[in-house]
Design a protein around this motif. Sequence first.
Motif, PDB file in Angstrom:
ATOM      1  N   THR A 256       0.829  -1.202   0.000  1.00 34.00           N
ATOM      2  CA  THR A 256       0.000   0.000   0.000  1.00 34.00           C
ATOM      3  C   THR A 256       0.865   1.254   0.000  1.00 34.00           C
ATOM      4  O   THR A 256       0.561   2.235  -0.694  1.00 34.00           O
ATOM      5  CB  THR A 256      -0.928   0.004   1.224  1.00 34.00           C
TER       6      THR A 256
ATOM      7  N   ARG B  72      -8.406  -7.606 -17.352  1.00 37.77           N
ATOM      8  CA  ARG B  72      -9.020  -6.648 -16.437  1.00 37.77           C
ATOM      9  C   ARG B  72      -8.906  -5.245 -17.016  1.00 37.77           C
ATOM     10  O   ARG B  72      -7.847  -4.834 -17.468  1.00 37.77           O
ATOM     11  CB  ARG B  72      -8.345  -6.700 -15.066  1.00 37.77           C
ATOM     12  N   LYS B  73     -10.025  -4.514 -17.016  1.00 41.84           N
ATOM     13  CA  LYS B  73     -10.055  -3.145 -17.562  1.00 41.84           C
ATOM     14  C   LYS B  73      -9.446  -3.121 -18.964  1.00 41.84           C
ATOM     15  O   LYS B  73      -8.630  -2.264 -19.311  1.00 41.84           O
ATOM     16  CB  LYS B  73      -9.332  -2.175 -16.630  1.00 41.84           C
TER      17      LYS B  73
ATOM     18  N   GLU C 263      -0.747  -5.315  -9.677  1.00 45.09           N
ATOM     19  CA  GLU C 263      -2.151  -5.667  -9.408  1.00 45.09           C
ATOM     20  C   GLU C 263      -2.820  -4.613  -8.537  1.00 45.09           C
ATOM     21  O   GLU C 263      -3.997  -4.278  -8.743  1.00 45.09           O
ATOM     22  CB  GLU C 263      -2.219  -7.040  -8.753  1.00 45.09           C
ATOM     23  N   GLN C 264      -2.074  -4.080  -7.553  1.00 44.11           N
ATOM     24  CA  GLN C 264      -2.625  -3.010  -6.712  1.00 44.11           C
ATOM     25  C   GLN C 264      -2.915  -1.760  -7.548  1.00 44.11           C
ATOM     26  O   GLN C 264      -3.952  -1.121  -7.393  1.00 44.11           O
ATOM     27  CB  GLN C 264      -1.634  -2.671  -5.602  1.00 44.11           C
TER      28      GLN C 264
ATOM     29  N   TRP D 115      -3.562  -1.703 -10.658  1.00 41.82           N
ATOM     30  CA  TRP D 115      -4.669  -2.018 -11.568  1.00 41.82           C
ATOM     31  C   TRP D 115      -6.030  -1.800 -10.887  1.00 41.82           C
ATOM     32  O   TRP D 115      -7.030  -1.560 -11.549  1.00 41.82           O
ATOM     33  CB  TRP D 115      -4.555  -3.451 -12.062  1.00 41.82           C
ATOM     34  N   CYS D 116      -6.030  -1.889  -9.570  1.00 45.16           N
ATOM     35  CA  CYS D 116      -7.288  -1.722  -8.830  1.00 45.16           C
ATOM     36  C   CYS D 116      -7.697  -0.262  -8.695  1.00 45.16           C
ATOM     37  O   CYS D 116      -8.857   0.030  -8.358  1.00 45.16           O
ATOM     38  CB  CYS D 116      -7.157  -2.337  -7.434  1.00 45.16           C
TER      39      CYS D 116
ATOM     40  N   ASP E  63      -8.713   3.581  -9.717  1.00 38.25           N
ATOM     41  CA  ASP E  63      -9.706   4.010 -10.696  1.00 38.25           C
ATOM     42  C   ASP E  63      -9.088   4.703 -11.902  1.00 38.25           C
ATOM     43  O   ASP E  63      -9.467   4.443 -13.039  1.00 38.25           O
ATOM     44  CB  ASP E  63     -10.719   4.942 -10.005  1.00 38.25           C
TER      45      ASP E  63
ATOM     46  N   GLN F 293      -2.833   2.272 -14.360  1.00 36.16           N
ATOM     47  CA  GLN F 293      -2.566   1.074 -15.149  1.00 36.16           C
ATOM     48  C   GLN F 293      -1.340   1.292 -16.047  1.00 36.16           C
ATOM     49  O   GLN F 293      -0.525   0.389 -16.238  1.00 36.16           O
ATOM     50  CB  GLN F 293      -3.782   0.675 -15.986  1.00 36.16           C
TER      51      GLN F 293
END
Length: 235
Positions: free
Chosen positions: A11, A114-115, A75-76, A78-79, A81, A86
């Motif tokens: 994080t 994803r997205k 991956e974090q 990618w989450c 918004d 990305q």
Amino acid sequence: MNAIPHEMALTEIVEKFQHALQPLADAGRAVAMRAYLRDQFHFLGINAPGRRQASMPIIRHLKTLNAAQLIAVAEQLWCLDAREYQYVAIDLLAQHDRQLGNEHVPALLALVQRKSWWDSVDGLAGVIGAVLQARLNAKREGQRLMDAALVHANFWVRRIALLHQLGWRDATDTERLLRYALTLAHEKEFFIRKAIGWALRDYARQEPERIRQFLLAHREQLSGLSFREAGKHIF
């Protein structure tokens, strides 16, 4: 950072990227960037040079991360918004792609799904291609992964199979490239037809006559779009 960082550490890395990018947000530019991608994604409104200038010092600092850590950070990101995150994830993976091996391709293909849109998919195609090219000593496993991608239910994954050899030049598996193009030639999906043309056009810089003969021999099988894209510089 030799062990996989715990969730808080991950994080903190992601927050560093957020703190670097958020001050550069431009609401006016964000409107145009959203429109360019058909209003599918939220944008901060940061152009590529500005994004890279802000994020690259952090990315370079993460050179001690191992493959699992790099993918976890991606991956974090990618989450989040905003689409720029990305792009940062792709830049991170591309900068440290030597850390990745064939065994990490499934995780990268999961991000592809994803997205998904051409911007993220094509960025990841570059990462996957770099990983596979660097591991040509494990060529059979790379071929197996791409053969499976070619028949995947998700057309973006199939696009990866078509594009992963972009820029390989004399390392290109020519027979595989041509076989992949013919295997997907019947598809109606625009992004598949475009990818066929792009992949063939790219290799035509290496072997223009080989691609010219291929296009003439299979003109009826290829879509008009694929044929035109592939033949731009050889007819």
